[in-house]
Scaffold this motif. Structure first.
Motif: not given
Length: 454
Positions: A404-410, A394-402, A426-431, A418-420
């Motif tokens: 390559h898609i340049q979507a906002s965290y919300p 899940r963290s990897v997927a969030m990192y890749l979305c941020r 936190a997931a993106c920073r961790k990866i 519906g994750k905060d």
């Protein structure tokens, strides 16, 4: 029924290329007709399975139209019979395209029926080297200087449009410049498959084997992952590989994935692909992308301001072929409209490039690719389970979305059930931090990114 079959063949011939007709349809023989069933005979089960997989619907549609009622076509294995007189005679072996690279002014040998020209721009001199490809380039240069001596086979993997074909052809150029009479064979795995099918259908496997195993000094095969699931082609490639390797003939293969990641590949082939050196070509870094653009602009006589080169390098970051194509398109548009190359004009002329990538690569698409890579369900990635087997992907997927898609965290959080936004951050920073030291994680992410659309 013979006239119906010949009429069906005529209709098929009008819908496919002459090469495909001669390869896949001319060998089919009508042996019987019972009610609404036409029975055809072919000489080999591999050929039958290929035709059924790719052309069964086309054949039945043509037969039904010719008969004026629904017809079903079945194919069986049987003895070869004489060609039907209404069909054109099959071409002699000399008319088949020989996928061979030749250079210099020497006359071709008798086994060379045609040449497959190299792209004159695909040389080592025009290949821009950066941290993403320096190992692959060095390995190819070494092989080109002494083919068959080291790194045999050489296996290069990486995403589409990153320069693997350029390196293959650069090797061919260099070898032929040193020794023009070297028998260099360059083709794609798809063409190798087609050659196997044609040779089977025309009962000329001996000629095929002579061509690829005895009349070849260097074999360069692009997109070898295409062999996946093709059992008969894999068998022929296995024996071809063995014959060339035993004779110390150089073999270079490219793929969009590592040997371990090619599904439905025989283990004996997989192990042989790993005998030599395996190296990758990654997406170029920003500075390398700018250098690639500047090199192409210089070669093509394009005046490219630095700020436009920087914009293009930021717009296209995962595909060298698309990067160069964007520059070519932009220069052509500017010339046609008599406009200077500026960032503003580039944004307007290439806006559909960014729009296409945004549509092609979505949060849902990344979720699906990550789920497939880690063999879990998309619903798990969107769920709340915190077990590492789910939380890490899940963290990897969030990192890749941020990334390559340049979507906002919300926005990303919403796409993950519906994750905060703080969870996503936190997931993106961790990866991002783990990537600095975790080689296995880098391998996972690179493997997923190679599946992204160009």
């Amino acid at each position: 029924m013979k006239s119906i079959w010949l009429e069906a063949l005529a209709a098929i011939r009008a819908r496919v290329t002459e090469e495909n007709f001669a390869t896949y349809f001319a060998p089919l023989r009508l042996v019987s007709a019972q009610g609404d069933v036409l029975k055809l005979v072919v000489s080999d089960p591999f050929f039958r399975d290929w035709v059924q997989l790719h052309y069964q619907d086309l054949i039945e549609q043509a037969a039904s139209t010719a008969a004026g009622r629904p017809m079903r076509v079945v194919m069986d294995i049987g003895a070869t019979v004489e060609p039907q007189p209404a069909l054109p005679p099959e071409p002699e072996v000399a008319d088949e395209p020989m996928i061979r690279v030749s250079a210099g002014t020497d006359a071709p040998r008798p086994d060379e029926s045609a040449t497959f020209p190299l792209n004159p721009h695909y040389t080592f001199d025009t290949y821009v080297v950066g941290p993403n490809n320096e190992m692959a380039r060095a390995a190819c240069a070494s092989v080109a200087r002494q083919p068959g001596r080291a790194f045999n086979p050489l296996f290069i993997y990486g995403g589409t449009g990153l320069g693997k074909t350029h390196l293959l052809q650069a090797v061919a150029h260099h070898i032929l410049a040193q020794e023009p009479r070297t028998r260099v064979v360059y083709l794609s795995a798809e063409e190798f498959t087609n050659q196997v099918i044609k040779s089977i259908s025309r009962q000329r496997m001996d000629t095929f084997r002579q061509r690829f195993r005895n009349n070849c000094d260097v074999l360069l095969v692009d997109d070898v992952h295409v062999l996946s699931g093709k059992e008969r082609t894999q068998e022929e490639f296995f024996h071809t590989f063995n014959a060339l390797h035993a004779g110390q003939k150089q073999i270079i293969l490219t793929s969009d994935r590592t040997p371990q990641e090619i599904q439905h590949l025989e283990e004996r082939l997989r192990s042989r692909f790993q005998w030599g050196l395996i190296t990758d070509v990654k997406a170029p870094q920003f500075e390398t992308r700018v250098a690639i653009l500047q090199r192409k602009a210089e070669r093509d006589g394009i005046h490219l301001p630095d700020e436009v080169a920087f914009y293009l390098a930021r717009l296209v970051h995962a595909n060298v072929r698309e990067l160069e194509g964007a520059l070519t398109r932009l220069a052509a548009y500017a010339s046609f409209h008599h406009r200077a190359l500026t960032v503003a004009y580039a944004k307007d002329a290439l806006k559909d490039v960014l729009d296409h990538r945004t549509r092609a690569l979505t949060i849902d698409a990344i979720l699906k690719m990550v789920a497939e890579h880690y063999d879990i369900k998309v619903a798990d990635l969107r769920g709340d389970r915190r077990h590492r087997a789910v939380a890490h992907p899940r963290s990897v997927a969030m990192y890749l979305c941020r990334k390559h898609i340049q979507a906002s965290y919300p926005q990303i959080g919403k796409g993950f059930g519906g994750k905060d936004h703080s969870t996503v951050l936190a997931a993106c920073r961790k990866i991002d931090e783990a990537l600095r030291e975790d080689a296995a994680l880098r391998g996972d992410i690179e493997s997923i990114e190679r599946r992204f659309p160009a």
